[in-house]
Design a protein around this motif. Structure first.
Motif, PDB file in Angstrom:
ATOM      1  N   UNK A  97       0.790  -1.118   0.023  1.00 57.04           N
ATOM      2  CA  UNK A  97       0.011  -0.040  -0.044  1.00 57.04           C
ATOM      3  C   UNK A  97       0.897   1.031  -0.070  1.00 57.04           C
ATOM      4  N   UNK A  98       2.035   1.203   0.527  1.00 52.98           N
ATOM      5  CA  UNK A  98       3.077   2.306   0.532  1.00 52.98           C
ATOM      6  C   UNK A  98       3.410   2.518  -1.053  1.00 52.98           C
ATOM      7  N   UNK A  99       3.770   1.422  -1.703  1.00 56.07           N
ATOM      8  CA  UNK A  99       4.018   1.560  -2.982  1.00 56.07           C
ATOM      9  C   UNK A  99       2.923   2.027  -3.624  1.00 56.07           C
ATOM     10  N   UNK A 100       1.896   1.547  -3.568  1.00 60.46           N
ATOM     11  CA  UNK A 100       0.682   1.973  -4.347  1.00 60.46           C
ATOM     12  C   UNK A 100       0.335   3.359  -4.195  1.00 60.46           C
ATOM     13  N   UNK A 101       0.506   3.815  -2.971  1.00 61.14           N
ATOM     14  CA  UNK A 101       0.243   5.372  -2.745  1.00 61.14           C
ATOM     15  C   UNK A 101       1.114   6.176  -3.525  1.00 61.14           C
ATOM     16  N   UNK A 111     -11.764   1.091   0.719  1.00 63.08           N
ATOM     17  CA  UNK A 111     -10.962   2.296   1.456  1.00 63.08           C
ATOM     18  C   UNK A 111     -10.989   3.410   0.138  1.00 63.08           C
ATOM     19  N   UNK A 112     -10.526   4.587   0.582  1.00 62.29           N
ATOM     20  CA  UNK A 112     -10.539   5.881  -0.260  1.00 62.29           C
ATOM     21  C   UNK A 112      -9.420   5.996  -0.906  1.00 62.29           C
ATOM     22  N   UNK A 113      -8.399   5.426  -0.385  1.00 63.51           N
ATOM     23  CA  UNK A 113      -6.828   5.579  -0.829  1.00 63.51           C
ATOM     24  C   UNK A 113      -6.043   4.334  -0.273  1.00 63.51           C
ATOM     25  N   UNK A 114      -4.985   4.192  -0.976  1.00 60.97           N
ATOM     26  CA  UNK A 114      -4.105   3.138  -0.676  1.00 60.97           C
ATOM     27  C   UNK A 114      -3.350   3.520   0.653  1.00 60.97           C
ATOM     28  N   UNK A 115      -3.312   4.916   1.101  1.00 56.07           N
ATOM     29  CA  UNK A 115      -2.935   5.374   2.355  1.00 56.07           C
ATOM     30  C   UNK A 115      -3.819   4.914   3.591  1.00 56.07           C
ATOM     31  N   UNK A 116      -5.014   5.086   3.252  1.00 58.80           N
ATOM     32  CA  UNK A 116      -6.177   4.776   4.175  1.00 58.80           C
ATOM     33  C   UNK A 116      -6.018   3.082   4.522  1.00 58.80           C
ATOM     34  N   UNK A 117      -5.939   2.469   3.403  1.00 60.69           N
ATOM     35  CA  UNK A 117      -5.984   0.981   3.310  1.00 60.69           C
ATOM     36  C   UNK A 117      -4.945   0.336   4.197  1.00 60.69           C
ATOM     37  N   UNK A 118      -3.577   1.074   3.956  1.00 62.36           N
ATOM     38  CA  UNK A 118      -2.472   0.683   4.772  1.00 62.36           C
ATOM     39  C   UNK A 118      -2.552   0.888   6.013  1.00 62.36           C
ATOM     40  N   UNK A 119      -2.912   2.010   6.576  1.00 63.62           N
ATOM     41  CA  UNK A 119      -3.424   2.413   7.916  1.00 63.62           C
ATOM     42  C   UNK A 119      -4.326   1.308   8.524  1.00 63.62           C
TER      43      UNK A 119
END
Length: 350
Positions: free
Chosen positions: A112-116, A235-243
């Motif tokens: 998810x860090x990479x995708x963001x 999830x609205x974003x990869x950042x949100x999914x990763x969190x």
């Protein structure tokens, strides 16, 4: 002397073949380092355009494989990238089966860090799957993931390289809206990431009907939200999914540790760690490999081996007597009988 491409990349050995081209280990004559190089071998313009797009996609991030350069010669295109020695997540699943929650959580967090980073650059990867998640050779230490293969990545708000009805995603990992002519969206990458998490947890390939069974366990709710058919419910974003993934409390891994070892072949003759002509003598090589070396190459018995072609076993050679269908003991009795008859005849003659 091996072939030199475009006066810079000396081909060392073939690492693999893919739908978009062959991957070679090459020696960069200018920079004096080894690199992985993908050579385009298809002639149609659409595949070549995707290949060039991948070579121009440069997202500088620790968890993304960024091309280092490209060259063209005699109708063939090559682009170079760092060598990632530990294989892919697909190979780890094949070797180990279902993976521990803690291992999946860490790999997913890095994904998810990479995708963001990719989405922040205005790109949609569109081919998130275990085979494109490369790993550094870290042994049994914490995994290090590198997102690769941007051959079908799309730039948001730019014309697509495919017709409206053509689907380029890998079946099983494509979000449902892809099949309704939806424009490329980062939410489609999140759906694919959810399928990947489910596959790591269960070692089961995606179902052909598009239904993603949510695995039980603490990571199940995160997977469930990622693979929602309605994009608005993900999830609205990869950042949100990763969190959300990082916030899940999972038990430490127990049992056999997951090992990510080097998948690179042995050095061909005349090559070594320092380039051409630096081959290590066999005796010194054995001394250099310690028993506790975490990234040493060693065989692993796959728990889900891929079926191979049938091997015909030649019949075992038979003794002459067996080929005629007569047991050896019968031959001995026959010889003894003939000897007795001859002896009797001789006695009678006398």
């Amino acid at each position: 002397m091996t072939q030199v491409f475009a006066g810079r990349y000396q081909l060392v050995d073939l690492l693999g073949r893919g739908g978009m081209g062959d991957v070679w280990r090459v020696w960069d004559l200018r920079d004096g380092v080894y690199r992985a190089a993908k050579l385009q071998r298809q002639a149609d313009s659409a595949s070549l355009l995707r290949f060039v797009r991948e070579s121009s996609t440069s997202v500088e991030h620790p968890h993304v494989v960024a091309p280092t350069g490209w060259s063209a010669e005699d109708g063939t295109v090559l682009f170079a990238m760092p060598i990632i020695a530990g294989g892919s997540v697909a190979q780890v699943v094949a070797d180990h089966g279902p993976l521990p929650d803690a291992w999946v959580q860490e790999v997913g967090r890095q994904l998810f860090v990479a995708l963001q980073a990719v989405h922040d650059a205005g790109l949609v990867h569109r081919d998130v799957k275990p085979a494109n998640l490369l790993l550094e050779a870290t042994g049994t230490a914490s995994p290090v993931l590198r997102l690769s293969d941007f051959g079908i990545a799309a730039v948001v708000d730019e014309p697509r390289l495919t017709r409206a009805w053509e689907v380029v995603h890998t079946p099983g990992y494509a979000a449902p809206e892809v099949f309704t002519d939806a424009d490329p969206s980062p939410l489609q990458d999140l759906y694919a990431a959810g399928v990947v998490l489910a596959e790591m947890l269960t070692a089961a390939r995606p179902r052909p009907d598009g239904i993603v069974p949510v695995p039980p366990g603490p990571l199940g709710p995160v997977v469930q939200r990622l693979v929602e058919p309605d994009p608005a419910r993900r999830f609205a974003s990869a950042r949100e999914a990763g969190a959300a993934l990082s916030a899940v409390v999972v038990a430490p891994a127990t049992g056999e540790p997951v090992e990510v070892f080097s998948h690179l072949p042995e050095w061909p003759e005349g090559w070594g760690p320092g380039g051409p002509g630096t081959a290590t003598p066999p005796t010194a090589a054995r001394v250099a490999v310690r028993a506790d070396e975490p990234t040493r190459r060693r065989p692993v018995t796959p728990r889900q081996p891929l079926p191979g072609p049938p091997v015909e076993t030649p019949p075992a050679p038979q003794r002459r007597s067996e080929r005629r269908g007569v047991p050896v003991g019968a031959w001995l009795l026959a010889v003894a009988g003939v000897g007795l008859v001859v002896a009797a005849v001789v006695t009678g003659v006398r």
